[in-house]
Design an enzyme around this catalytic site. Structure first.
Site, PDB file in Angstrom:
ATOM      1  NE  ARG A  93      -4.087  -1.846   2.227  1.00  0.00           N
ATOM      2  CZ  ARG A  93      -4.935  -2.105   3.215  1.00  0.00           C
ATOM      3  NH1 ARG A  93      -4.752  -1.538   4.402  1.00  0.00           N
ATOM      4  NH2 ARG A  93      -5.945  -2.925   3.027  1.00  0.00           N
ATOM      5  CG  ASN A 148       3.041   2.399  -7.467  1.00  0.00           C
ATOM      6  OD1 ASN A 148       2.629   3.563  -7.556  1.00  0.00           O
ATOM      7  ND2 ASN A 148       3.270   1.661  -8.533  1.00  0.00           N
ATOM      8  CB  SER A 178      -2.234  -6.362  -7.647  1.00  0.00           C
ATOM      9  OG  SER A 178      -0.920  -5.949  -7.358  1.00  0.00           O
ATOM     10  CG  HIS A 186       2.525  -5.043 -10.234  1.00  0.00           C
ATOM     11  ND1 HIS A 186       1.228  -4.613 -10.070  1.00  0.00           N
ATOM     12  CD2 HIS A 186       3.293  -3.931 -10.164  1.00  0.00           C
ATOM     13  CE1 HIS A 186       1.212  -3.300  -9.911  1.00  0.00           C
ATOM     14  NE2 HIS A 186       2.458  -2.860  -9.965  1.00  0.00           N
TER      15      HIS A 186
END
Length: 458
Positions: A352, A355, A388, A392
């Site tokens: 958290r 980024n 996410s 990523h």
């Protein structure tokens, strides 16, 4: 691109609003208030400068070393022209397709209001209530709208970028930069579409518009609306260091050119260092396809040490220097790009704080919609983790799941920096080298099977 009159008002009943305000990035604040930290920062920059001067002297005395490194970079950047062309076309797709789609939807809503008022089908109060409840379009129209938006995003950006990388055989550096830009454009265009597809007009403004008959010329009155999608604001947003669209942002009074020069010189300095470390890292991990890599303490040292340097260089160069430089040139006031992630005691807190730019987007467009729809926090967290991970890397999801069951409690930052980042980066470089140096005869194996596991001995 002037947004000096910043308006921080939220939309009615909006639970997803994240406010922007004037604030500096954390390192900028710390360097301004803590002289000890500023001295350490200056010493590190001086050390890097002296180190680069020393390497320049080595290259002058031994030109072959310079040309060896130069040839390596030229091979990796030989397709720079194609990379720029692909980047430009993706940008044009976003500007020429996403923006007109949103603008047309705004005009459709406005025309519905005007036509229904002129035909006297409803009185102004009922019409305003229907408009606020978004009853101007049926389910079919909404399906068509979202289908067109999805097609533009998937085919004009996602598939186009992937297709060009594969067909033109874009090298490692170019592929990475294009994929990052593709992800950024997808996230930015999604925020713009969600925030501006509906034409928000206050009830009193709407009544005055109808009663005073300011809509005699429908096109001119629509173009005069401040709430319609503005191309000028959209252009500013596309370059601003944020993934959340707003009609206005907090702006500094002027560009502080001293800061621009400071950030710019540091950016060049640390980029040169990153290039040198990358070249050394690549040489240490590069083997011919007939050789195997033996996993030992020397190799671990060669992996972990440059990996840690890359980690901090990436954070400092991108999150601090690049984003602050962009914000200063655009007079973007809110520079809360990260927090003190190095003090995190859990993986959840770490990601958290690491980024804020991406985390805010995930919160607004993944966490809030899923949570409002299903009212299930486990499912909501899983959706955020999944998105996410797709954006990523798979290892991020593993860390979140391990923490969930109490397996990751202490030294989270050290674990992520030393092991995850360094080993993942080493595996990617080894895999890339083997795939380019010795491709398999069967195409399906070349695509599916990892190569590094066949060349690393334990």
């Amino acid at each position: 691109m002037e947004h000096d009159n910043y308006n921080d008002d939220t939309k009615p009943n909006s639970k997803k609003f994240i406010s922007f305000k004037h604030r500096e990035s954390l390192l900028t604040q710390l360097l301004a208030t803590d002289p000890n930290l500023r001295m350490i920062h200056d010493l590190i920059a001086l050390f890097i400068f002296v180190f680069l001067l020393y390497k320049i002297e080595v290259f002058i005395n031994e030109p072959t070393k310079f040309w060896e490194i130069f040839d390596g970079y030229m091979r990796n950047s030989s397709d720079l022209g194609q990379v720029i062309q692909i980047w430009f076309i993706m940008k044009m797709f976003v500007l020429c397709l996403h923006y007109p789609l949103v603008l047309f939807n705004n005009f459709f809503q406005y025309r519905w209001l005007i036509n229904n008022f002129e035909n006297n089908n409803y009185n102004s109060d009922i019409l305003c209530e229907m408009y606020e409840n978004r009853q101007y379009a049926g389910c079919l129209y909404q399906i068509i709208l979202y289908t067109m938006y999805s097609c533009i995003s998937i085919f004009a950006i996602l598939f186009y970028c992937t297709y060009c990388i594969l067909v033109y055989d874009i090298k490692l550096i170019g592929s990475f930069s294009l994929l990052i830009e593709m992800t950024r454009l997808l996230m930015k265009s999604h925020s713009f579409f969600i925030e501006k597809k509906d034409l928000f007009i206050e009830k009193e403004t709407l009544k005055n518009l109808m009663v005073n008959k300011q809509h005699t010329n429908m096109y001119r009155s629509f173009w005069a609306l401040s709430s319609r999608a503005s191309f000028r604001k959209y252009i500013y947003y596309m370059f601003a260091p944020t993934l959340l669209y707003r009609d206005s942002y907090p702006r500094t009074k002027k560009i502080r050119w001293g800061r621009v020069l400071n950030f710019g010189l540091q950016f060049i300095l640390f980029i040169l260092l990153a290039m040198y470390v990358y070249q050394g890292y690549l040489v240490n991990l590069t083997k011919t396809c007939t050789e195997s890599i033996e996993l030992n303490l020397k190799l671990l040292y060669q992996i972990i040490t440059p990996g840690i340097i890359f980690y901090w260089l990436f954070f400092y160069v991108f999150f601090h220097l690049y984003l602050n430089l962009t914000a200063e040139l655009l007079r973007f006031g809110d520079r809360n790009f990260y927090e003190d992630f190095w003090n995190s005691k859990s993986a959840k807190v770490y990601y958290r704080k690491w980024n804020h730019v991406v985390q805010n987007w995930l919160y607004v467009y993944v966490f809030i919609p899923v949570d409002n729809r299903f009212q299930n926090r486990i499912l909501t967290n899983f959706a955020v983790i999944l998105i996410s991970a797709l954006m990523h890397e798979y290892i991020v999801t593993i860390v979140y799941l391990l923490e969930k069951y109490g397996l990751v409690k202490n030294l989270v930052s050290i674990k992520l920096i030393v092991t995850n980042w360094s080993i993942l980066l080493a595996i990617l470089i080894i895999e890339y080298n083997y795939r380019t140096s010795c491709p398999l005869s069967e195409p399906w194996k070349q695509i599916i099977l990892p190569r590094f596991i066949h060349h690393v001995k334990i």
